[in-house]
Structure formats: C-alpha cells, structure tokens
Design a protein around this motif. Structure first.
Motif, short mmCIF file in Angstrom:
data_model
loop_
_atom_site.label_atom_id
_atom_site.label_comp_id
_atom_site.label_asym_id
_atom_site.label_seq_id
_atom_site.Cartn_x
_atom_site.Cartn_y
_atom_site.Cartn_z
N UNK A 52 0.86 -1.19 0.00
CA UNK A 52 0.00 0.00 0.00
C UNK A 52 0.90 1.24 0.00
N UNK A 53 1.62 1.50 -1.10
CA UNK A 53 2.64 2.56 -1.08
C UNK A 53 2.09 3.97 -0.94
N UNK A 54 0.83 4.18 -1.28
CA UNK A 54 0.27 5.53 -1.27
C UNK A 54 -0.97 5.66 -0.40
N UNK A 55 -1.18 4.68 0.47
CA UNK A 55 -2.37 4.69 1.33
C UNK A 55 -2.10 3.77 2.51
N UNK A 56 -3.12 3.57 3.32
CA UNK A 56 -3.05 2.59 4.41
C UNK A 56 -3.87 1.35 4.07
N UNK A 57 -3.48 0.24 4.66
CA UNK A 57 -4.30 -0.97 4.64
C UNK A 57 -5.41 -0.73 5.66
N UNK A 58 -6.48 -0.08 5.23
CA UNK A 58 -7.51 0.33 6.17
C UNK A 58 -8.19 -0.87 6.84
N UNK A 59 -8.37 -1.95 6.11
CA UNK A 59 -8.96 -3.14 6.72
C UNK A 59 -8.09 -3.65 7.86
N UNK A 60 -6.78 -3.71 7.61
CA UNK A 60 -5.86 -4.17 8.65
C UNK A 60 -5.83 -3.23 9.84
N UNK A 61 -5.83 -1.92 9.57
CA UNK A 61 -5.81 -0.94 10.65
C UNK A 61 -7.06 -1.05 11.51
N UNK A 62 -8.21 -1.17 10.87
CA UNK A 62 -9.45 -1.22 11.64
C UNK A 62 -9.59 -2.54 12.40
N UNK A 63 -9.06 -3.61 11.84
CA UNK A 63 -9.06 -4.89 12.57
C UNK A 63 -8.22 -4.77 13.84
N UNK A 64 -7.05 -4.12 13.72
CA UNK A 64 -6.20 -3.92 14.89
C UNK A 64 -6.89 -3.02 15.91
N UNK A 65 -7.55 -1.97 15.42
CA UNK A 65 -8.24 -1.06 16.33
C UNK A 65 -9.38 -1.76 17.07
N UNK A 66 -10.10 -2.63 16.37
CA UNK A 66 -11.21 -3.34 17.03
C UNK A 66 -10.69 -4.24 18.14
N UNK A 67 -9.56 -4.89 17.91
CA UNK A 67 -8.99 -5.74 18.96
C UNK A 67 -8.55 -4.91 20.16
N UNK A 68 -7.92 -3.76 19.90
CA UNK A 68 -7.53 -2.88 21.00
C UNK A 68 -8.76 -2.38 21.76
N UNK A 69 -9.83 -2.12 21.03
CA UNK A 69 -11.04 -1.59 21.67
C UNK A 69 -11.61 -2.54 22.70
N UNK A 70 -11.33 -3.83 22.56
CA UNK A 70 -11.80 -4.80 23.56
C UNK A 70 -11.23 -4.51 24.94
N UNK A 71 -10.05 -3.87 24.99
CA UNK A 71 -9.40 -3.54 26.27
C UNK A 71 -9.87 -2.20 26.82
N UNK A 72 -10.78 -1.52 26.12
CA UNK A 72 -11.35 -0.24 26.54
C UNK A 72 -10.26 0.81 26.82
N UNK A 73 -9.38 1.06 25.84
CA UNK A 73 -8.39 2.12 26.05
C UNK A 73 -9.05 3.49 25.99
N UNK A 74 -8.38 4.48 26.55
CA UNK A 74 -8.89 5.85 26.51
C UNK A 74 -8.62 6.50 25.16
N UNK A 75 -7.63 6.02 24.44
CA UNK A 75 -7.27 6.55 23.14
C UNK A 75 -6.58 5.44 22.36
N UNK A 76 -6.69 5.49 21.04
CA UNK A 76 -5.97 4.57 20.15
C UNK A 76 -5.13 5.41 19.22
N UNK A 77 -3.86 5.05 19.07
CA UNK A 77 -3.06 5.80 18.10
C UNK A 77 -2.14 4.89 17.30
N UNK A 78 -1.96 5.30 16.06
CA UNK A 78 -1.04 4.64 15.13
C UNK A 78 0.34 5.23 15.37
N UNK A 79 1.25 4.42 15.94
CA UNK A 79 2.62 4.88 16.16
C UNK A 79 3.45 4.42 14.97
N UNK A 80 3.26 5.13 13.87
CA UNK A 80 3.97 4.88 12.62
C UNK A 80 4.09 6.19 11.87
N UNK A 81 5.12 6.31 11.05
CA UNK A 81 5.44 7.60 10.42
C UNK A 81 5.05 7.68 8.95
#
Length: 247
Positions: A52-81
């Motif tokens: 995905x040289x010019x975009x994000x793998x949005x499906x992969x990102x949202x899958x990761x976010x959904x798994x993190x959401x199970x832990x009820x974090x106060x914020x979710x952030x992509x630590x990537x540049x």
C-alpha cells in the motif's frame, strides 16, 4: 476509573509488525508516568516492499483497532510515520475511521508531530531518518505542504522496515548533529523504528534546538490530552514534553 492494579488510563497503540522500537521506548517512557499502561496491536509492515505505497491498509488498521477496543483504552493511536510520505490527509482519515469504528478518540504519530510543530512555530526544519534517498524526498515534499522548509537532511539509506532499528545510536547522534549545523528551528527524527527518541534531549542540550521524534511525540500529545503533566519527562525525553498543547 482506577482498575484493580491502580491504573487510571490505558493507551491503545497500533505498531508495524516489523517494529521493535515502539514498545521499548513506550515502556521506558511510561515507567515514569504512574497509572498509565500501553497495550499493543500490530499490522503487517515487513520487508522493503509496501503493498500500500500511497495509502493505508484500512482493513488491517481497523481490525487492529477493534482488537484494542476490547481492552477499553482511553485513546488509540497509530505509532507509525508513514503519513509523512503519503500525506497527512491519510492520517486524518485513519484517525476518523478508527473513532467511527470503535467510538474511541484516535490520532497518529504524524498528526501529533504537526501539532508539536505548530506549537513551536517552526518552519525551518532538519530531518534525520533511516530511509532511502527516494523515500526521504517524499518526506521533504510532504513537509513542504505543511509549510515547512527542510534546510538540512540526512538519511541512512535503508529500505527494509526491520533494518531501521539497527542504526547504531552513535550514528543517529551524528545525524542529529549534522542537521543541527544548519540551525533549523526544529530537528525531526522520523521513523518509529529508529531510536532517535532516546537521544532527543541530549541533542537538544548540545545544540539548543528542539528535537521532535515520531515515536515519542504522540505520547506527549496523548498524555497531555488525558490531563497528565508531562513536564517531568522533558529532561529525559526532550523539551516538547515541557509544553502544553497549543490552542
């Protein structure tokens, strides 16, 4: 809410699969912030070829976010540049999509970096990275769209994501020193698998120039947003932590 172990805030962090720096640096930094824990999900970022040289793998990102959401974090952030190469609009869209999917506030390393630069009023920047020349030029062009002129840059010439973590600290320090010679208003250490954050405060003391690292700056933004005083972190992690969020 305080949980059974005495923690008041949880951070949900999405990190590239080939990244070994984010968790180490985040753990070290949060060791001085009582009551805050970080919890991680990884997305596939490996080797030197990005599917995905010019975009994000949005499906992969949202899958990761959904798994993190199970832990009820106060914020979710992509630590990537990556947003520094493909454009900040992609990071805004990613943060909005994560919040829409999970109901949890979201941000990214590059969105936090843009906030920090705005707070400093920095327009002349120096750039230190592990990247190839071609990728570096994408960063220079994107920062120009932010209104920032890159007056000095240095890069290690690496393309494989995991290899970014192999740049020795002495070499990173030399990169920071090299761009400091042009007296930019801020030095950016870009790549969250590049250990510039470990050297930011030391480089600031040598040169009197703010050093903003893409691994640590989002932690400044997140902690400030959650109401934590980050000023005590400035001596170890850089002067950005002494600053409040700009209005």
């Amino acid at each position: 809410m305080v949980d059974a172990m005495g923690y008041t805030h949880r951070l949900g962090v999405i990190t590239p699969s080939g990244n070994v720096v984010v968790e180490r640096v985040t753990t070290a930094l949060l060791s001085a912030v009582p009551g805050v824990s970080a919890h991680y999900a990884r997305i596939a970022v490996r080797g030197a070829v990005d599917p995905f040289p010019d975009s994000y793998d949005m499906d992969g990102m949202l899958a990761a976010a959904r798994l993190l959401a199970d832990a009820k974090p106060d914020v979710i952030f992509w630590n990537g540049s990556k947003g520094g190469a493909i454009g900040l609009q992609h990071d805004r869209a990613l943060a909005d999509a994560i919040t829409a999917e999970t109901g949890i506030p979201a941000t990214t390393s590059m969105l936090a970096l843009a906030v920090a630069l705005r707070g400093l009023g920095a327009r002349r920047i120096g750039l230190a990275t592990p990247f190839t020349s071609a990728y570096q030029q994408r960063l220079v062009a994107e920062f120009a769209r932010w209104g920032c002129e890159t007056v000095a840059e240095t890069h290690a010439g690496l393309a494989d994501n995991l290899s970014y973590a192999s740049v020795p600290l002495a070499e990173i320090a030399a990169q920071l020193d090299a761009v400091a010679a042009s007296r930019p208003e801020a030095i950016l250490s870009v790549s969250t698998n590049f250990a510039g954050g470990l050297l930011a405060a030391e480089a600031e003391r040598r040169h009197g120039i703010p050093v903003l690292d893409t691994t640590t700056v989002p932690l400044w933004w997140v902690l400030r947003t959650l109401g934590h005083d980050t000023a005590p972190l400035a001596e170890r992690w850089g002067s950005v932590f002494s600053r409040k969020l700009p209005a």
